[in-house]
Every structure is written in C-alpha cells, then in structure tokens.
Design a protein around this motif. Structure first.
Motif, mmCIF file in Angstrom:
data_model
loop_
_atom_site.group_PDB
_atom_site.id
_atom_site.type_symbol
_atom_site.label_atom_id
_atom_site.label_comp_id
_atom_site.label_asym_id
_atom_site.label_seq_id
_atom_site.Cartn_x
_atom_site.Cartn_y
_atom_site.Cartn_z
ATOM 1 N N UNK A 343 43.459 37.661 -16.222
ATOM 2 C CA UNK A 343 42.019 37.757 -16.534
ATOM 3 C C UNK A 343 41.477 36.549 -17.286
ATOM 4 N N UNK A 344 42.246 36.036 -18.249
ATOM 5 C CA UNK A 344 41.736 34.917 -19.050
ATOM 6 C C UNK A 344 41.619 33.653 -18.193
ATOM 7 N N UNK A 345 42.663 33.372 -17.395
ATOM 8 C CA UNK A 345 42.622 32.174 -16.547
ATOM 9 C C UNK A 345 41.513 32.311 -15.509
ATOM 10 N N UNK A 346 41.425 33.497 -14.947
ATOM 11 C CA UNK A 346 40.411 33.765 -13.910
ATOM 12 C C UNK A 346 38.998 33.525 -14.463
ATOM 13 N N UNK A 347 38.739 34.016 -15.671
ATOM 14 C CA UNK A 347 37.413 33.847 -16.279
ATOM 15 C C UNK A 347 37.103 32.368 -16.489
ATOM 16 N N UNK A 348 38.123 31.618 -16.957
ATOM 17 C CA UNK A 348 37.912 30.180 -17.181
ATOM 18 C C UNK A 348 37.617 29.476 -15.862
ATOM 19 N N UNK A 349 38.377 29.813 -14.816
ATOM 20 C CA UNK A 349 38.199 29.183 -13.500
ATOM 21 C C UNK A 349 36.797 29.465 -12.959
ATOM 22 N N UNK A 350 36.410 30.748 -13.002
ATOM 23 C CA UNK A 350 35.140 31.121 -12.402
ATOM 24 C C UNK A 350 33.940 30.573 -13.178
ATOM 25 N N UNK A 351 34.151 30.170 -14.401
ATOM 26 C CA UNK A 351 33.064 29.580 -15.187
ATOM 27 C C UNK A 351 32.857 28.107 -14.842
ATOM 28 N N UNK A 352 33.831 27.521 -14.159
ATOM 29 C CA UNK A 352 33.736 26.102 -13.795
ATOM 30 C C UNK A 352 32.969 25.925 -12.484
ATOM 31 N N UNK A 353 32.753 24.678 -12.120
ATOM 32 C CA UNK A 353 32.086 24.371 -10.849
ATOM 33 C C UNK A 353 32.995 23.549 -9.962
ATOM 34 N N UNK A 354 32.553 23.389 -8.733
ATOM 35 C CA UNK A 354 33.287 22.601 -7.748
ATOM 36 C C UNK A 354 32.945 21.130 -7.960
ATOM 37 N N UNK A 355 33.935 20.324 -8.300
ATOM 38 C CA UNK A 355 33.668 18.909 -8.551
ATOM 39 C C UNK A 355 33.503 18.123 -7.254
ATOM 40 N N UNK A 356 33.768 18.802 -6.123
ATOM 41 C CA UNK A 356 33.459 18.194 -4.827
ATOM 42 C C UNK A 356 34.420 17.122 -4.402
ATOM 43 N N UNK A 357 34.255 16.712 -3.175
ATOM 44 C CA UNK A 357 35.107 15.698 -2.573
ATOM 45 C C UNK A 357 34.329 15.114 -1.418
ATOM 46 N N UNK A 358 34.529 13.825 -1.117
ATOM 47 C CA UNK A 358 33.812 13.248 0.024
ATOM 48 C C UNK A 358 34.317 13.761 1.373
ATOM 49 N N UNK A 359 35.478 14.383 1.386
ATOM 50 C CA UNK A 359 36.065 14.817 2.660
ATOM 51 C C UNK A 359 35.181 15.878 3.309
ATOM 52 N N UNK A 360 35.055 15.763 4.620
ATOM 53 C CA UNK A 360 34.207 16.688 5.393
ATOM 54 C C UNK A 360 34.549 18.148 5.094
#
Length: 581
Positions: A343-360
């Motif tokens: 639960x703790x790791x999951x909450x931290x992950x879901x609070x973040x955003x997608x830093x993206x990538x140039x790959x299609x």
C-alpha cells in the motif's frame, strides 16, 4: 501385407474446405510421398490414418509476412506461427534481415532488427551463427536445416544498402549510379539463388535501437526502380513495401511506376492509421485502378488491430517512466509485484506522473481511452464501454489504479491491450472492408518479431474464429472465403503455386481442425530465446493435427518431433496435372 497399405497417410471423412473457395464437402484425403494423391472416397489403407469425422480439413496456412530471419538460424520450430496451422512462412519483410552482411556490420544490422522488430541485442548476438556473408550464403546456411514449416526468404533492402554503401548507406545518403547497379546485381543474384523477392521500408516507425531511422527510409525512386529491374533481369521475385504514405497519391504513383517498369508483382502493407483514418480507402481505390490496368499489385491487410501489449513482464507498461517504478524495474517479477501491491509503495507510485519518453510506443502507455484489458479469452473487437477509462469511471477509481490492479493479476502477468492500427473507429469494419477487397491478401502477422510488445503471429487463428464464427459487431465472412484467403491466395501472391489447395498433386500441407473448439489462448511470456531472452507467445486450442509434406508436425497443439519443413528456393510451380487449369 505391404500391398494393403496403399498410402502413407489417409485423412478419413473430414469436412474439406479445400482452399478454392467452394462450399465444404465431405471426403477422404490420401497422401503419398509428401503430396496429396487422391481426394474423394479413398480405397486402400494408409500406414497412418486420421479419423476426421466431424472435423474441418483445410490446406496449411501460408503466412507471407514474418520476421523469423534470426529464429530460423537457431531454432527448428517457427513458433508461434506453427501453433496456428501455418505450414509455410515468408520472412525478410520490411527491408530488415541479416544478409548480405560484412563481418564489420554485424552489430549494425542487429541494432536495426532490435529497434524495428523489438528482438533484444543479446538474443541476436548469441543466437546468430553468422556463417554467411552474401545472401546466397545465408540461403545455403538455412538449406542445411530442417523446420516444422517451409520457409521462404526475401532480400532485405537495409542489409543490401549497408552492404553496398557502408556508412553512406546507413546514413541514408543518396545512392550513386554505381551503388544502384551493384544493388541491382546482388538482387538479381539473390532471387536466382532462391530469394522469393525483395523488401523495403519507408516508415518512420522503423528505427534502430539507438533511434536512427531505417537506412532505406528515403531511398530514391531511381534506387528502388534499379533494384526492381534487377529482379526483372532475373525474371522472378516479388517486391514488398511498407510505407507511411505521407503523400498517398505521390507514393502510390511511384509504386505503380516501379511495377510498370519492372513487371514484378508488388505488395504493400495497408492498415487504418488513426492519424489518417480514411486514407486506406484512397489506397484501395488506386490499387483497383492499377489492377484494372493489369498491374500485379496487392495490399497485405490484417483481420484485427495491430495492438501493443503492456505489462510488468513486457517492454513497456503504464508506469515504465515513473521514478518509483524505475527504482524497482530491475527486480524479478515476483518481487516487483510484491512491491507494487504494498500500500505505501503503491500510494507513492500513483501520486507521481509519467515522465514520458520520445519513443512512439511509450507515449501510448497511458492512452486510457483506447486501452483495454487483455482477458483470458482475448477479445480484439471490444466496445468503447470496455476501455480502461470507461471501466475506471464505472468503478469510481483512476485509470492508473485499474491498470495496476489488472497487471497484478496472475502473479503480475496481467496485460493491457492498446489497438493502435485498424481500430480508429472502435470497430473492425475497416478490416472487413480491406479483407474482402479483391486486391488484398491477409498478412502482417510479424511472426517472430516484436517479442516484447506485439503478439500477432496468431492472426491465422483469429481470422478463422472471429470472422467466420464469433463476430457479433457486424458482417462475417464465410469459412470457405477465409480459408481461401490465407491458403490459396497468400501462396499465389508469392508464386507458391504448389500449395494452398487440397487437390491431387499439391503439397500435403494440411490442417485437421475441431472448428467448434478452435480458440485463442491469452498471450503469455516465454523465456526460451538465446541468452535467456523473453518473448511473447500465444497458443491455440482446436488444431487436432497439422501436416507438412504429409508428416504430422503437431498433434493437439504439441510438436510430434517431425521436422519436414525446408528452405523454399524461389517460386514453386503448380503440379503438372493442375497447371493446365
């Protein structure tokens, strides 16, 4: 006693869908010396007999668009294709492959295949024996091997260009007259040695693993025509193109001019691109005009979306570019799944955003409005209310939460499915129109490629089940039409006139199918490539037997050990008795 066994094998009482397009009929099939000897009420026993009462008997499927160029050098089974009733594969599509190649360019071609076809560098580095330099050498290396299918090869433009032009070719410099003459001479020699044809790529989707466009992207019309004229000089071989068709009228006009000048048959990949969702109609109209003018041009189409699979075991998932996920990305799957469920790791992950990538593909990892859950029974024509976005809204959770929960099913093996071609309308009606056009053949399965993101080697099975039996969202095809398309029609498109029909004299490449039970399994991951490499596989249920050259290669989906498949050298003539028809 020997006299009583008139045939090597007899298939008794099956419902024959013979590849010619006519209605199914009940008959026996007798096989002798790898060929069909008799169709009808067969007298005399076989050394082996298969009771096909209540079962379908079809020709073996001919898959003309695969990428087994590497796998065929280290493996004898062209799975997943051979699990799906395929008895002949054609590789070397899209301009990528491994011959001709100088020793100094081995890594360059491996990086290209790694990028274009998503086959990891270590797999190819360890797997490829590199016991060839020229294309005829490559064919010779394959000719010494045996397989569970017959294999045809095409000369890939990227390898040819780099072989002739070196660094200039890789950097997409214009070919000189001397370069073109050299490429044409090699192409002529390749088809004379047994290549089925020549392939090239003109799409920005095809890049090396370090992001460089494919060497053939901007090859001039002069270069392409020169190579096609090499095939003309040999009097054999087909041309295969994949293109973005950024300017569809101009690009098609060029393809037409190449066929007019060379006289060689040409096929190109045709899909519905979501960026230009009506363009396929324009190309079909131009194709009809060319066909009416007597030009041997076809489009290769597919019967379901080309879809990317996302998952914790795969190349990408919706959290690939999240900082917290990167921390655990290197852990074994079970440990990663455990952390993601915490639960703790999951909450931290879901609070973040997608830093993206140039790959299609990476930009697609959170396209929730067109992403679906991949279930135990794959459904490739799901309705809009089944998207991740719609399901999440209905359940009152975020799409990220829903996606994470689904991926954590089955011990972290749950997959998400994003149909990115052929599904711009949220249905397969465009696929139906393309499949039923008289100038198209089924193709584009890419068997052997895209091992961490796409699993389309199962196209032949889904074509049969979806289009002739299971579809609920629109028109269907008759069983006899679908079988004809992926047997007789695909074989003829490559000049393989000795297969694709159940008739005396033809190759005894056959399937015995329990049609009512025929179904696709969900895609899964196997770790069976060289260097422990991972790949997506997908199996089927309902193939009672598959025969290649009269030998049973698969029984109820399991290999028998028989490996009668061989390298095909060039086009194959129709049986003498049938040639007059």
């Amino acid at each position: 006693m020997a006299m009583e066994r008139a045939w090597d094998l007899v298939i008794r009482g099956g419902s024959l869908v013979d590849g010619a397009g006519g209605a199914p009929f009940e008959a026996d099939v007798a096989i002798k010396d790898g060929r069909i000897a008799e169709v009808g009420k067969v007298r005399g026993a076989g050394v082996e007999e298969i009771d096909a009462k209540g079962l379908l008997v079809t020709p073996g499927f001919v898959d003309i668009h695969t990428h087994y160029d590497g796998q065929a050098t280290w493996d004898q089974r062209m799975q997943p294709s051979s699990w799906h009733g395929v008895t002949t594969v054609v590789m070397g599509n899209c301009g990528v492959g491994f011959a001709p190649c100088r020793p100094a360019d081995h890594d360059r071609l491996v990086r290209l295949m790694e990028g274009v076809e998503d086959i990891p560098f270590p797999v190819l580095s360890e797997g490829l024996p590199w016991n060839w330099e020229s294309f005829p050498d490559y064919l010779d290396s394959l000719a010494g091997r045996s397989f569970d299918v017959d294999i045809g090869a095409q000369l890939p433009h990227a390898a040819l260009r780099v072989y002739v032009m070196g660094e200039r070719g890789a950097n997409r410099e214009d070919a000189t007259e001397a370069d073109i003459a050299a490429m044409a001479a090699i192409a002529k020699g390749a088809v004379e040695a047994g290549a089925l044809g020549f392939s090239t790529s003109r799409t920005l989707n095809h890049r090396t693993s370090d992001g460089q466009p494919t060497p053939t992207l901007t090859a001039s019309e002069e270069e392409l025509t020169g190579i096609a004229l090499g095939l003309k000089a040999a009097g054999r071989g087909v041309l295969q193109f994949v293109s973005d068709f950024a300017d569809p009228e101009a690009e098609f006009a060029m393809l037409r001019r190449i066929v007019e000048r060379s006289g060689r048959p040409l096929s190109f990949s045709l899909v519905q691109n979501p960026r230009e969702p009506r363009q396929w109609r324009t190309l079909l109209a131009r194709l009809e005009e060319a066909a009416a003018a007597g030009l041997p041009m076809r489009a290769q189409v597919c019967g379901r979306p080309v879809g990317i699979l996302f998952g914790l075991e795969l190349t990408l998932n919706p959290f690939t570019h999240y900082p917290s996920y990167r921390e655990i990305a290197g852990l074994p799957l079970a440990e990663r799944a455990a952390r993601l469920a915490d639960p703790a790791f999951r909450a931290r992950l879901l609070a973040e955003g997608n830093e993206g990538s140039p790959a299609f593909a990476a930009n697609m990892t959170q396209n929730w409005k067109i992403m679906f859950l991949m279930g135990e029974t794959p459904d490739y024509e799901q309705t809009p209310d089944r998207t991740v976005a719609a399901l999440a809204a209905a359940r009152g959770v975020s799409p990220e939460e829903l996606a994470l929960d689904h991926m954590l099913t089955h011990g972290g093996r749950g997959m998400l499915y994003l149909p990115f071609l052929n599904y711009a309308d949220g249905s397969l009606d465009p696929s139906f129109a393309m499949l039923t056009d008289r100038n198209t053949v089924p193709g584009l399965s890419d068997g052997g490629a895209h091992v961490g993101m796409i699993c389309d080697g199962s196209f032949p099975t889904s074509n049969l089940t979806h289009w002739t039996r299971d579809r609920t969202r629109g028109e269907r095809l008759s069983l006899e039409a679908m079988v004809r398309m992926q047997t007789h029609d695909t074989a003829a498109a490559l000049g393989l006139y000795d297969r694709g029909l159940i008739a005396p004299g033809y190759r005894a490449d056959l399937n015995v199918i329990d049609y009512g039970r025929l179904s696709l399994k969900a895609p899964a991951v196997a770790y069976d490539l060289p260097a422990g490499g991972r790949r997506l596989v997908q199996r089927a249920e309902g193939y009672v037997a598959t025969l290649v050259a009269g030998q049973v290669t698969y029984r109820d989906g399991e290999p028998t050990g028989a490996l009668p498949g061989r390298l095909l050298r060039g086009s194959q003539a129709a049986p003498a008795a049938m040639a007059a028809e």
